[in-house]
Scaffold this motif. Structure first.
Motif, PDB file in Angstrom:
ATOM      1  N   ALA A  30       0.581  -1.104   0.034  1.00 33.67           N
ATOM      2  CA  ALA A  30      -0.190  -0.079  -0.134  1.00 33.67           C
ATOM      3  C   ALA A  30       0.546   1.301   0.238  1.00 33.67           C
ATOM      4  CB  ALA A  30      -0.563   0.207   0.959  1.00 33.67           C
ATOM      5  N   ALA A  31       1.718   1.145   0.836  1.00 33.79           N
ATOM      6  CA  ALA A  31       3.045   2.542   0.609  1.00 33.79           C
ATOM      7  C   ALA A  31       3.317   3.009  -0.471  1.00 33.79           C
ATOM      8  CB  ALA A  31       4.014   1.927   1.761  1.00 33.79           C
ATOM      9  N   ASP A  32       3.397   1.921  -1.356  1.00 32.01           N
ATOM     10  CA  ASP A  32       3.564   2.349  -2.842  1.00 32.01           C
ATOM     11  C   ASP A  32       5.035   2.941  -3.258  1.00 32.01           C
ATOM     12  OD1 ASP A  32       3.700   1.610  -5.340  1.00 32.01           O
ATOM     13  OD2 ASP A  32       2.288   3.472  -5.689  1.00 32.01           O
ATOM     14  N   LEU A  33       5.858   2.866  -2.881  1.00 30.89           N
ATOM     15  CA  LEU A  33       7.343   3.002  -2.975  1.00 30.89           C
ATOM     16  C   LEU A  33       7.927   2.714  -4.193  1.00 30.89           C
ATOM     17  CD1 LEU A  33       8.895   2.259   0.806  1.00 30.89           C
ATOM     18  CD2 LEU A  33       7.610   4.094   0.109  1.00 30.89           C
ATOM     19  N   PRO A  34       8.218   3.795  -4.257  1.00 28.96           N
ATOM     20  CA  PRO A  34       8.840   4.194  -5.985  1.00 28.96           C
ATOM     21  C   PRO A  34       9.809   3.269  -5.978  1.00 28.96           C
ATOM     22  CG  PRO A  34       9.356   6.268  -4.688  1.00 28.96           C
ATOM     23  CD  PRO A  34       8.369   5.310  -3.659  1.00 28.96           C
ATOM     24  N   ASP A  35      11.090   2.785  -5.063  1.00 29.59           N
ATOM     25  CA  ASP A  35      12.359   1.974  -4.911  1.00 29.59           C
ATOM     26  C   ASP A  35      11.875   0.408  -4.730  1.00 29.59           C
ATOM     27  OD1 ASP A  35      13.857   3.432  -6.308  1.00 29.59           O
ATOM     28  OD2 ASP A  35      13.841   4.716  -4.254  1.00 29.59           O
ATOM     29  N   VAL A  36      10.571  -0.037  -4.573  1.00 30.28           N
ATOM     30  CA  VAL A  36      10.744  -1.356  -4.135  1.00 30.28           C
ATOM     31  C   VAL A  36       9.592  -1.977  -4.962  1.00 30.28           C
ATOM     32  CG1 VAL A  36       8.910  -3.040  -2.798  1.00 30.28           C
ATOM     33  CG2 VAL A  36      10.098  -0.624  -1.725  1.00 30.28           C
ATOM     34  N   LEU A  37      10.562  -2.728  -6.019  1.00 30.68           N
ATOM     35  CA  LEU A  37      10.240  -3.980  -6.772  1.00 30.68           C
ATOM     36  C   LEU A  37       9.944  -4.796  -6.289  1.00 30.68           C
ATOM     37  CD1 LEU A  37      14.055  -4.344  -8.257  1.00 30.68           C
ATOM     38  CD2 LEU A  37      12.498  -2.250  -8.971  1.00 30.68           C
ATOM     39  N   GLU A  38       9.726  -5.563  -5.688  1.00 26.87           N
ATOM     40  CA  GLU A  38       8.669  -6.970  -5.049  1.00 26.87           C
ATOM     41  C   GLU A  38       8.975  -6.654  -3.381  1.00 26.87           C
ATOM     42  OE1 GLU A  38       9.954 -10.531  -8.416  1.00 26.87           O
ATOM     43  OE2 GLU A  38      11.532  -9.721  -7.122  1.00 26.87           O
ATOM     44  N   GLY A  53      21.440  -0.254  -4.986  1.00 22.11           N
ATOM     45  CA  GLY A  53      21.523   1.340  -4.623  1.00 22.11           C
ATOM     46  C   GLY A  53      20.590   1.731  -3.927  1.00 22.11           C
ATOM     47  N   ALA A  54      19.441   2.300  -4.320  1.00 20.76           N
ATOM     48  CA  ALA A  54      18.456   2.565  -3.330  1.00 20.76           C
ATOM     49  C   ALA A  54      17.703   3.135  -2.105  1.00 20.76           C
ATOM     50  CB  ALA A  54      16.873   2.567  -3.980  1.00 20.76           C
ATOM     51  N   ARG A  55      18.705   2.683  -0.701  1.00 22.24           N
ATOM     52  CA  ARG A  55      19.142   3.089   0.379  1.00 22.24           C
ATOM     53  C   ARG A  55      17.911   2.685   0.758  1.00 22.24           C
ATOM     54  NH1 ARG A  55      24.486   2.756   1.785  1.00 22.24           N
ATOM     55  NH2 ARG A  55      25.875   3.480   0.033  1.00 22.24           N
ATOM     56  N   VAL A  56      16.850   1.640   0.686  1.00 19.86           N
ATOM     57  CA  VAL A  56      15.214   2.240   1.042  1.00 19.86           C
ATOM     58  C   VAL A  56      14.777   1.424   1.968  1.00 19.86           C
ATOM     59  CG1 VAL A  56      14.449   0.439  -0.801  1.00 19.86           C
ATOM     60  CG2 VAL A  56      12.684   3.041  -0.317  1.00 19.86           C
ATOM     61  N   LEU A  57      15.554  -0.166   2.789  1.00 18.67           N
ATOM     62  CA  LEU A  57      14.941  -0.992   3.668  1.00 18.67           C
ATOM     63  C   LEU A  57      14.588   0.010   4.920  1.00 18.67           C
ATOM     64  CD1 LEU A  57      17.601  -3.902   2.277  1.00 18.67           C
ATOM     65  CD2 LEU A  57      14.815  -3.429   1.458  1.00 18.67           C
ATOM     66  N   ALA A  58      15.635   0.574   5.361  1.00 17.39           N
ATOM     67  CA  ALA A  58      15.572   1.607   6.573  1.00 17.39           C
ATOM     68  C   ALA A  58      14.395   2.217   6.270  1.00 17.39           C
ATOM     69  CB  ALA A  58      16.274   2.732   6.808  1.00 17.39           C
TER      70      ALA A  58
END
Length: 203
Positions: A30-38, A53-58
């Protein structure tokens, strides 16, 4: 809940229950983060894969740990109705084990609404939750070497449909002619996590 790194750009989230798994999947999706691929759910895990390299896991972790997982976001689900011929090889066995008549088993199976918790085992195979308690039965002691495509079965807490001929150990209730997986379709898999499913007696 445990967070297990999978390289630099993915994480495997281990959950305590299938309900928590579904809530985590729904929250991240639902957050639809652009750097989350799957976002790939399993029975007790969710794999989140991000752009290298997106560093979005945090951010994903903050999102999940700050969410109310008892009340996850809900998208408008796709409802799929599958017509089933209840003529499966194990229908009598399921009825005896449940202490019900065959007609009562069919009524129980068709009377519930199911949710696709996750997919796996074979392309297009969806594990559906929501199975009525009397139908939650063990898998066969000896799996079959070949289960025909379209077979509708149950195993443990799940029900589902075999999208193609394969070995399998679920108790078979019947069969459907619906196509569960088609590589030529815009959406190859008929069922995706979060979808709702109902079974309807055919004929």
């Amino acid at each position: 809940m445990r967070w297990l790194p999978c390289g630099a750009d993915a994480v495997l989230i281990e959950c305590a229950s299938i309900e928590e798994t579904s809530a985590v999947r729904a929250t991240v999706t639902a957050a639809d983060l652009p750097d989350v691929l799957e976002v790939v759910p399993g029975a007790r895990t969710v794999l989140v894969v991000t752009r290298p390299g997106a560093r979005v896991l945090a951010r994903v972790r903050d999102l999940v740990e700050g969410a109310d997982l008892d009340h996850p976001p809900s998208a408008e689900p796709c409802l799929v109705t599958l017509d089933v011929h209840y003529d499966g090889d194990d229908l009598d066995l399921v009825a005896r084990t449940a202490g019900r008549s065959v007609d009562e088993v069919v009524e129980l199976h068709t009377g519930a609404e199911y949710t696709v918790a996750f997919t796996g085992f074979a392309p297009g195979f969806a594990y559906l939750t929501g199975l009525p308690e009397p139908l939650r039965q063990p898998r066969l002691v000896t799996p079959r070497t070949r289960v025909p495509a379209g077979s509708v079965g149950l195993g443990g807490e799940f029900t589902g449909v075999y999208p193609r001929s394969s070995p399998g150990g679920w108790r078979l209730l019947g069969h459907t002619t619906a196509v569960l997986f088609d590589t030529r379709a815009e959406r190859p898999a008929l069922l995706s996590p979060g979808d709702r499913v109902r079974f309807r007696r055919a004929g």
